[in-house]
Design a protein around this motif. Structure first.
Motif, PDB file in Angstrom:
ATOM      1  N   TYR A 201       0.594  -1.411   0.318  1.00 23.31           N
ATOM      2  CA  TYR A 201      -0.382   0.084  -0.299  1.00 23.31           C
ATOM      3  C   TYR A 201       1.143   1.167   0.045  1.00 23.31           C
ATOM      4  CZ  TYR A 201      -3.640   3.824   1.238  1.00 23.31           C
ATOM      5  OH  TYR A 201      -4.464   4.447   1.013  1.00 23.31           O
ATOM      6  N   GLN A 202       1.948   1.229   0.543  1.00 19.40           N
ATOM      7  CA  GLN A 202       2.626   2.454   0.787  1.00 19.40           C
ATOM      8  C   GLN A 202       3.366   2.903  -0.347  1.00 19.40           C
ATOM      9  OE1 GLN A 202       5.567   1.397   3.516  1.00 19.40           O
ATOM     10  NE2 GLN A 202       3.945   1.493   5.518  1.00 19.40           N
ATOM     11  N   PHE A 203       3.774   1.785  -1.250  1.00 19.52           N
ATOM     12  CA  PHE A 203       4.079   1.899  -2.330  1.00 19.52           C
ATOM     13  C   PHE A 203       3.574   2.283  -2.869  1.00 19.52           C
ATOM     14  CE2 PHE A 203       4.706  -0.174  -6.703  1.00 19.52           C
ATOM     15  CZ  PHE A 203       6.458   0.765  -7.091  1.00 19.52           C
ATOM     16  N   PHE A 204       2.331   2.149  -3.524  1.00 16.45           N
ATOM     17  CA  PHE A 204       1.288   2.598  -4.080  1.00 16.45           C
ATOM     18  C   PHE A 204       0.425   4.268  -4.473  1.00 16.45           C
ATOM     19  CE2 PHE A 204       0.458  -1.840  -5.636  1.00 16.45           C
ATOM     20  CZ  PHE A 204       0.120  -2.396  -6.872  1.00 16.45           C
ATOM     21  N   ALA A 205       1.261   4.492  -2.578  1.00 15.44           N
ATOM     22  CA  ALA A 205       0.621   5.720  -2.620  1.00 15.44           C
ATOM     23  C   ALA A 205       1.694   6.445  -2.748  1.00 15.44           C
ATOM     24  CB  ALA A 205       0.872   5.402  -0.681  1.00 15.44           C
ATOM     25  N   THR A 206       3.144   6.182  -2.621  1.00 17.84           N
ATOM     26  CA  THR A 206       4.380   6.657  -2.859  1.00 17.84           C
ATOM     27  C   THR A 206       4.460   6.862  -4.928  1.00 17.84           C
ATOM     28  OG1 THR A 206       5.854   5.501  -1.385  1.00 17.84           O
ATOM     29  CG2 THR A 206       6.704   7.113  -3.043  1.00 17.84           C
ATOM     30  N   LEU A 207       3.471   5.742  -5.174  1.00 15.59           N
ATOM     31  CA  LEU A 207       3.523   6.046  -6.713  1.00 15.59           C
ATOM     32  C   LEU A 207       2.437   6.861  -6.930  1.00 15.59           C
ATOM     33  CD1 LEU A 207       4.900   4.976  -9.261  1.00 15.59           C
ATOM     34  CD2 LEU A 207       2.769   3.435  -9.255  1.00 15.59           C
ATOM     35  N   GLY A 208       1.931   6.870  -6.283  1.00 12.89           N
ATOM     36  CA  GLY A 208       0.402   7.975  -7.411  1.00 12.89           C
ATOM     37  C   GLY A 208       0.812   8.820  -6.495  1.00 12.89           C
ATOM     38  N   GLU A 209       2.050   9.882  -5.304  1.00 13.74           N
ATOM     39  CA  GLU A 209       2.138  10.876  -5.131  1.00 13.74           C
ATOM     40  C   GLU A 209       3.357  11.366  -5.864  1.00 13.74           C
ATOM     41  OE1 GLU A 209       4.072  13.088  -1.976  1.00 13.74           O
ATOM     42  OE2 GLU A 209       3.867  10.971  -1.745  1.00 13.74           O
ATOM     43  N   ILE A 210       3.696  10.622  -6.906  1.00 14.20           N
ATOM     44  CA  ILE A 210       4.783  11.188  -7.919  1.00 14.20           C
ATOM     45  C   ILE A 210       4.825  11.014  -9.420  1.00 14.20           C
ATOM     46  CG2 ILE A 210       6.467  10.898  -6.135  1.00 14.20           C
ATOM     47  CD1 ILE A 210       7.773   8.680  -7.572  1.00 14.20           C
ATOM     48  N   CYS A 211       3.523  10.319  -9.602  1.00 16.44           N
ATOM     49  CA  CYS A 211       3.537  10.002 -11.026  1.00 16.44           C
ATOM     50  C   CYS A 211       2.798  11.125 -11.913  1.00 16.44           C
ATOM     51  CB  CYS A 211       3.155   8.914 -11.338  1.00 16.44           C
ATOM     52  SG  CYS A 211       1.383   8.319 -10.858  1.00 16.44           S
ATOM     53  N   ASP A 212       2.453  11.188 -13.074  1.00 19.02           N
ATOM     54  CA  ASP A 212       1.883  11.935 -13.552  1.00 19.02           C
ATOM     55  C   ASP A 212       0.656  11.494 -13.941  1.00 19.02           C
ATOM     56  OD1 ASP A 212       1.036  13.190 -15.778  1.00 19.02           O
ATOM     57  OD2 ASP A 212       2.468  14.595 -16.448  1.00 19.02           O
ATOM     58  N   HIS A 213      -0.519  12.095 -13.090  1.00 20.80           N
ATOM     59  CA  HIS A 213      -1.181  11.393 -13.033  1.00 20.80           C
ATOM     60  C   HIS A 213      -1.922  10.652 -14.656  1.00 20.80           C
ATOM     61  CE1 HIS A 213      -2.425  12.356  -8.466  1.00 20.80           C
ATOM     62  NE2 HIS A 213      -1.372  11.105  -9.215  1.00 20.80           N
ATOM     63  N   ASP A 214      -1.643  11.922 -16.285  1.00 12.77           N
ATOM     64  CA  ASP A 214      -2.074  12.456 -17.118  1.00 12.77           C
ATOM     65  C   ASP A 214      -1.291  11.134 -17.977  1.00 12.77           C
ATOM     66  OD1 ASP A 214      -4.275  14.109 -16.224  1.00 12.77           O
ATOM     67  OD2 ASP A 214      -3.237  15.539 -16.372  1.00 12.77           O
ATOM     68  N   ASN A 215      -0.263  11.001 -17.614  1.00  8.07           N
ATOM     69  CA  ASN A 215       0.529  10.282 -18.580  1.00  8.07           C
ATOM     70  C   ASN A 215       0.172   9.000 -18.677  1.00  8.07           C
ATOM     71  OD1 ASN A 215       1.773  11.983 -20.476  1.00  8.07           O
ATOM     72  ND2 ASN A 215       3.739  12.155 -19.583  1.00  8.07           N
ATOM     73  N   LEU A 216       0.263   8.778 -17.021  1.00  8.92           N
ATOM     74  CA  LEU A 216       0.162   7.197 -16.473  1.00  8.92           C
ATOM     75  C   LEU A 216      -0.902   6.435 -17.464  1.00  8.92           C
ATOM     76  CD1 LEU A 216       1.912   5.032 -15.148  1.00  8.92           C
ATOM     77  CD2 LEU A 216       0.627   5.329 -13.154  1.00  8.92           C
TER      78      LEU A 216
END
Length: 598
Positions: A393-408
């Motif tokens: 869960y922490q991994f997905f939380a960090t990924l969701g924080e730094i990834c570009d929501h429009d590009n992924l």
């Protein structure tokens, strides 16, 4: 692929080394040599074996190719009777075109190319081009030279005398044709070849002026440095190197890649030390990082974790589009700086190879942003994985924080070696990525979800085209959706083409078998994997699936061939049931096709 004749001489003794003739002159000569070529070729192929280039001593003499300053020699006139008496010897008009001859040579068996090259000057150039274009070893470079250059000293092959100018010209005639070199294992000729290269009077760019690809997996790291220095040329576009030992000379050559190969577009560097891999990685990383920082045209890169400084160099490569990072050795670095690096804004694809999620999480925390369109996490299957679901869960939380929501648009997690129990809410941090089209979590995760939670997932990602969650789950300890959750897919995810999901197909009561989706269907789904889903009535299951996905012809059962051993007992009971479902789906498909025909 040796270019040595039966009498011990090299190819140079069989082929004239005058200035190569232009294609226009060669087209003229082909017509003059029409009757001689076919007969000479037959003789040469009978004498030449599949490896050596045999001398052609009793062939009919060929008409010389005219130089640019002389006119072509007149051809001997043939009487109509002589031509008519041997119609099979007349050259086909296609062979009077040099481009066609080059195409023909590209299809000739590799063992016949030396014979074809020695047959006629017309075939020499295109046949040698094909023969030397892709070297599957560096051994032919030694075998094409006179045998008295080398001898045995103290049990090892050694260079006995320097090459003269004529021999260098012979070698360069062949090396100039090389486009790719692949060396996968140790060879006895690497050491004498290195000695030979050290005496080369030419610049590196003159030795392999047309080299495009180099793959070096030989474990003679120290001796390879001299050869690689000659093979690192400005034309090189792709480099694949495995480092077995941290030789200072070898690493020094690698650090010069930025200046020697400025046009490099694809690069792979892997470490395989037989002793302490961590020590070699620490020693080699600064050299690799320096060379990478100068490769401004680099588009694809496979490399290990280069540490803080090296990763900062990676983030500055604006042309980089695909990045594979081996984070297995991340533990050898000191704790990362709290200051975040800019990250990767221009990537299309980012893949991590990890042994545990902590290393990946630590790496993500060192970045400000990941603009990659596709992110993939691959566990190294040989090592155990013990991270709890909270880390997931922490991994997905960090990924969701730094990834570009429009590009992924794509995320996958695979090859997890042991099961992780998790709930569907682990994906919640990725819900803002509304353009997600691919989500693959097939192996290693028992994800519990209800029909309501599955509905929430589909609403978060309406553009999904490929969805794979939990190919095999522990039925007793995991909550799985039913047909009621599956019914919502045609309405909420109309673009879905592939679905992997474990559902309970025994609960279908209350569903209209004639129109399970209320008349809404998904015409795009062609691949459906239901893993170890419990199955009740095959007929009812087939009716519901056909009503939801009318173009689905069968359930994909190939997953059972790679199923974990603990599911083998379920396989024996489930396979006949699923085969019955497939039989019904196939029958529905045949009926539809016949109705369409009528």
């Amino acid at each position: 692929m040796a270019d040595v004749s039966d009498d011990g001489g090299s190819v140079a003794n069989q082929i004239d080394h005058s200035e190569e003739t232009s294609p226009e002159d060669l087209n003229a000569v082909t017509r003059e040599n029409a009757l001689r070529v076919e007969r000479n070729c037959r003789r040469a192929e009978r004498r030449a074996d599949a490896v050596d280039l045999a001398a052609v001593s009793d062939d009919e003499p060929l008409i010389e190719v005219p130089s640019r300053t002389t006119s072509p020699a007149p051809s001997p006139q043939e009487t109509p009777s002589s031509v008519g008496s041997s119609p099979s010897l007349a050259m086909h008009s296609a062979l009077q075109n040099f481009d066609i001859i080059c195409t023909i040579c590209s299809y000739v068996h590799r063992g016949s190319l030396p014979a074809l090259a020695s047959t006629c000057r017309v075939f020499e150039r295109p046949a040698l081009d094909v023969l030397w274009r892709n070297l599957r070893s560096v051994e032919p470079l030694v075998k094409c030279l006179p045998s008295d250059l080398f001898g045995i000293e103290k049990g090892h092959m050694a260079l006995l005398k320097p090459l003269d100018a004529k021999t260098w010209n012979i070698l360069c005639k062949y090396t100039s044709r090389v486009r790719s070199i692949t060396q996968l294992d140790r060879l006895a000729v690497i050491k004498p070849l290195a000695s030979l290269i050290l005496s080369c009077p030419l610049t590196p760019a003159s030795m392999f002026p047309n080299l495009r690809e180099l793959k070096w997996h030989a474990d003679e790291t120290h001796c390879a440095a001299e050869f690689l220095r000659m093979a690192f040329v400005p034309t090189l576009l792709s480099l694949d190197v495995v480092i077995y030992s941290a030789s200072s000379i070898f690493l020094s050559v690698l650090s010069s890649l930025g200046t020697l190969c400025p046009q490099l577009q694809r690069m792979s560097v892997e470490s395989r030390s037989p002793t302490n891999d961590s020590d070699m990685v620490l020693k080699a990383s600064p050299f690799i990082a320096q060379s990478i920082s100068q490769l401004h045209h680099l588009r694809e890169l496979f490399v290990w974790d280069l540490g803080n400084q090296g990763n900062e160099h990676l983030a500055q490569l604006r042309a980089l589009r695909k990045l594979w990072l081996d984070l297995e050795t991340s533990s050898v670095w000191e704790r990362r700086l709290r200051l975040r690096f800019p990250g990767f804004r221009d990537l299309d694809f980012l893949m991590f190879f990890i042994t545990n999620l902590e290393h990946a999480l630590e790496f993500l925390n060192s970045l400000q942003v990941i603009g990659s369109k596709s992110v993939q996490i691959s566990f190294i299957p040989t090592l155990p994985f013990t991270s709890p679901s909270t880390t997931l869960y922490q991994f997905f939380a960090t990924l969701g924080e730094i990834c570009d929501h429009d590009n992924l648009v794509s995320f996958s997690l695979d090859q997890c070696s042991v099961k992780v129990n998790a709930k569907l809410d682990v994906f919640t941090p990725l819900y803002p990525c509304r353009n997600l089209t691919r989500l693959l979590i097939e192996n290693g995760c028992d994800i519990s979800m209800t029909d309501k939670e599955l509905l929430q997932l589909m609403r978060a990602w309406p553009k999904l085209e490929v969805l794979a969650i939990s190919r095999f789950v522990s039925i007793k300890g995991t909550t799985i959706p039913t047909f009621r959750g599956l019914i919502s897919f045609p309405r909420l995810c109309p673009a879905l083409t592939s679905l992997t999901l474990v559902i309970d197909t025994t609960l279908w009561h209350g569903i209209d078998l004639k129109s399970p989706g209320g008349g809404i269907r998904n015409q795009n789904l062609k691949n459906l994997v239901l893993g170890n889903s419990p199955v009740g009535s095959p007929a009812q299951v087939a009716l519901i699936l056909n009503g939801l996905f009318p173009n689905l012809k069968k359930i994909n059962l190939n997953c059972w061939y790679s199923a974990p051993k603990k599911f083998l007992s379920q396989q024996q009971a489930a396979m006949p049931q699923w085969e019955a479902v497939n039989f019904s789906l196939l029958s529905f498909s045949i009926v539809k096709e016949r109705c369409a025909e009528t």
